[in-house]
Design an enzyme around this catalytic site. Structure first.
Site, PDB file in Angstrom:
ATOM      1  N   HIS A 313     -10.768 -38.035  47.056  1.00 19.00           N
ATOM      2  CA  HIS A 313     -10.835 -38.738  48.337  1.00 19.00           C
ATOM      3  C   HIS A 313     -11.648 -40.014  48.121  1.00 19.00           C
ATOM      4  CE1 HIS A 313     -11.722 -39.650  52.496  1.00 19.00           C
ATOM      5  NE2 HIS A 313     -10.896 -38.713  52.889  1.00 19.00           N
ATOM      6  N   ARG A 333     -11.522 -45.863  57.958  1.00 17.36           N
ATOM      7  CA  ARG A 333     -10.632 -46.898  57.428  1.00 17.36           C
ATOM      8  C   ARG A 333      -9.408 -47.077  58.322  1.00 17.36           C
ATOM      9  NH1 ARG A 333      -8.781 -44.991  52.521  1.00 17.36           N
ATOM     10  NH2 ARG A 333     -10.043 -43.130  52.729  1.00 17.36           N
TER      11      ARG A 333
END
Lengths: 527, 236
Positions: A313, A333
């Protein structure tokens, strides 16, 4: 080195960066980047498995060693079962609970055994959401194509089609059980856009999606009075003369006693392998994520798929030290948070797929554009205050309460200061190969959730895991229950173990370890 | 400058961590300053089976009582989310034997009234606020119990979205309420009975049942590898 001084570059460059658009990589550039920087391509971290169903295939050394490991069970063990059930579910996370509930719903007798407590799993930590194509402009086919693209076209088409088509019905089931998904003002499900997806498709419960789903499923397992064996770690499976799965042996972690469960069908839902810390990576995973199900299935003769690929990740915390490896949700994000290097520059489209974003962060750090913490770790900035600047004050606090709280405990206000991140070992893309009913090539052995393989190809898209758990947990539960109804209990033997040991001996017992690992060895040897 | 390159760990904080004195269940140990409570257990050679879970602050397995130097107040934390400090004393809390009511969520006829049958102790809250003080997630637990009793299920479900079910609110309750279990019931009832059915979802389920996407599926599934890759690239 003062981390707060280093942060200033992020604040200083914020306005300029907001005017920038960073294009996604072309397919060729993307492949080159991944090949150079993604941990899956570090050859020295890999070796072939020496024997068994995946003999000669490459996987990470840590996993290969466990797969070749020996069972802790003696072959002359008394096989008188302590429990008898139709369906035995091993694992108490999302897939295990979904499987148990659906099997129980058909009237089958179900035992759910779990290494730690009911619900202890990676599922409970899932923050980002659950991908289901519910938006009018979206469709299951688009979900299929996005996932395929994200998975480097290696996904099992049949599994993937089942997942995307059954998603909406799963959402309905969860809502009926009382799961509170975020809604739009008109009552429809609110959907967010995740990395690598062309349409907004993420169903969320604030940033506690997994927690909310697991609270409800756990409660439902208790309400249905499904029999539980908690703190019981599966250490071996059982087979009959034909090699079909007939039950399992557990170690009761409270008293070290071996517990034998006879079952007509077995569902392994034991999750992934983050706690093996492959290639030395920190991990976002649960304490129990030691890949036990892979070892058990492999000894039984089940074939594994895509076990040479893992998901790192992009945003694991690097600072403070206490949060090392903990996830900073991709949601940041998704809402526009920038990734920023030590020079104050963006270097990747933040919404590219996880493998691309992770690779580019590793590139920045390896090419000395990373930020070093006082404990010697390296990372890049995630500009979290940007969200408040972009969408108004209070956005971070409102949308990411879990994140806020996690950092607040260490005196960091992520709405004011950026956080330092580096890829963290997050997910096992592959696992035990299954068919669309979650069955393996070993009859009556079902695997669902992260322990299974094929669905995600070589890279999993955000939010597809929670859906995977529910869809294939359900299918495993229903198929295992109906199978159990139509057959008698098979004999309990360790024939598969005899065969496995003979094969290991031929190869000189290369591993030298006992598997499964059960729990990671974090306890310091105090002399 | 990679994560693997251990040579970069040349800072004094890492080479020679400052040691602090702590007490675990009454026994004294020296551990590096700043490590989490759970890591302190590992550091002192203790195996942890009960008391470790997600290690990320989401599962409530590591509910812990602690006290800091010179402060008589016993506080609560999640052991994976709390850093040790000099003079700290802690013990992991064993699971509390709270009673969980069982129910069929779908067949509840009057969930707001049913609360009083399932958790008859819920209206007996004496307002002492001990639950709120015990909550490591900073939920206003007392307020939540009151709102539940007064039928404001929506507010309760919003307030308890952060609840990790650590159960630390329960042993401190002088009215023997298990607030986390009350809130879980209330949240589920809110979701299952008092929240609108999403129409778009129903439409999508029907579309799939009616085969609206069948032509597209047939087209996509008939493609060879190259055609499929090209087709994927057109999805924007």
């Amino acid at each position: 080195m003062d981390i707060h001084a280093l942060q200033q570059i992020v604040h200083k460059t914020r306005d300029a960066r907001r005017k920038q658009t960073i294009p996604k990589f072309s397919p060729a550039d993307r492949d080159a980047l991944i090949e150079k920087y993604h941990p899956d391509f570090r050859k020295k971290a890999y070796r072939p498995i020496r024997f068994g169903p995946n003999a000669d295939e490459q996987t990470v050394i840590e996993l290969a060693t466990l797969l070749e490991g020996d069972s802790p069970i003696p072959e002359n063990l008394d096989m008188t079962p302590h429990y008898q059930t139709d369906v035995l579910v091993i694992g108490g996370g999302g897939a295990g609970c979904a499987a148990a509930l659906h099997a129980h719903g058909t009237g089958a007798k179900v035992i759910l055994a779990t290494k730690l407590r009911l619900g202890d799993s990676n599922s409970v930590m899932a923050q980002g959401g659950m991908q289901i194509s519910v938006a009018p402009e979206d469709s299951p086919v688009t979900h299929f194509l996005d996932t395929l693209k994200g998975g480097h076209m290696q996904n099992d088409h049949a599994l993937l089609k089942v997942m995307v088509e059954e998603g909406p019905a799963i959402a309905r089931w969860l809502i009926e059980l009382g799961v509170l998904f975020d809604r739009q003002s008109d009552g429809n499900l609110h959907v967010k856009k995740g990395g690598g997806s062309s349409k907004p498709r993420l169903l969320t419960c604030s940033d506690y999606t997994g927690l909310e789903i697991m609270r409800v499923l756990k409660d439902e397992v208790l309400n249905q009075k499904i029999q539980l064996l908690e703190f019981c770690a599966a250490v071996e499976l059982l087979s009959n003369d034909e090699g079909h799965c007939t039950g399992a042996i557990f170690k009761d972690l409270d008293n070290q006693r071996l517990v034998i469960v006879a079952a007509k069908s077995v569902i392994l839902a034991t999750g992934g392998i983050g706690r093996l810390h492959i290639q030395g990576f920190p991990t976002s995973n649960h304490y129990g994520a030691t890949g036990d199900g892979l070892c058990l299935s492999y000894r039984m003769g089940a074939k594994l798929a895509h076990i040479d690929t893992f998901q790192y990740h992009p945003s694991g915390a690097v600072y403070p030290e206490q949060l090392i490896g903990a996830l900073v949700t991709e949601g940041i994000r998704s809402e526009g948070g920038h990734l920023v290097n030590a020079k104050g520059e963006r270097f990747v489209n933040e919404l590219d797929t996880r493998d691309v974003v992770s690779s580019s962060i590793i590139r920045e750090c390896e090419e000395s554009r990373g930020i070093r913490t006082m404990s010697g770790r390296v990372g890049v900035w995630l500009d979290t205050p940007l969200l408040d600047a972009e969408h108004g004050p209070g956005t971070v606090e409102k949308h990411f309460p879990a994140m806020m709280l996690q950092f607040e405990r260490f005196g960091i206000d992520i709405s004011k200061d950026p956080v330092l991140i580096y890829p963290t070992l997050h997910y096992q893309n592959g696992g035990v190969k299954i068919d669309t009913n979650s069955e393996t090539n070993v009859k009556n052995l079902f695997v669902s959730g992260e322990a299974s393989g094929g669905l995600h190809g070589r890279n999993r898209l955000m939010g597809n895991s929670l859906l995977d758990l529910m869809v294939f947990g359900k299918r495993a539960g229903l198929t295992a229950a109906s199978r159990a109804q139509s057959m008698a209990q098979g004999k309990l033997t360790l024939q598969h173990l005899r065969r496995f040991r003979a094969e290991a001996k031929q190869h000189g017992n290369p591993s030298g370890v006992i598997s499964p690992m059960v729990l990671p060895a974090y306890t310091r040897k105090v002399s | 400058m990679t994560q693997e390159d251990t040579n970069v760990i040349d800072q004094p904080e890492v080479l020679k961590p400052r040691m602090v004195s702590i007490e675990i269940s009454g026994k004294k140990y020296e551990v590096p300053e700043g490590i989490t409570v759970i890591k302190a257990l590992w550091y002192t050679g203790q195996e942890v089976v009960r008391g470790a879970g997600c290690l990320g602050g989401f599962c409530g397995a590591c509910a812990t009582y602690y006290r800091t130097k010179d402060d008589p107040k016993v506080r609560t934390c999640l052991a994976c989310q709390m850093a040790v400090q000099d003079g700290m004393s802690f013990t992991i809390m064993p699971p509390f034997p709270a009673r969980k009511a069982t129910y069929e969520i779908q067949s509840l006829k009057d969930p707001k009234q049913d609360l009083f049958n399932l958790y008859p102790e819920a209206p007996l809250c004496r307002n002492c606020n001990a639950c709120t003080e015990a909550c490591p997630q900073k939920i206003d637990v007392r307020e939540g119990v009151w709102k539940a009793v007064f039928g404001d299920f929506k507010s309760v479900s919003e307030m308890f979205m952060d609840c990790v079910m650590c159960g630390m609110c329960t042993p401190v309750c002088i009215a023997d309420i298990a607030p986390n279990l009350v809130a879980l019931y209330v949240s589920r009832a809110q979701g299952a009975h008092f929240t609108e059915k999403p129409q778009g979802l129903e439409t999508r389920i029907k579309e799939i049942q009616d085969g609206r996407f069948d032509d597209e599926w047939n087209k996509v599934l008939a493609m060879n590898e190259k055609e499929l890759a090209d087709h994927c690239a057109t999805v924007k």
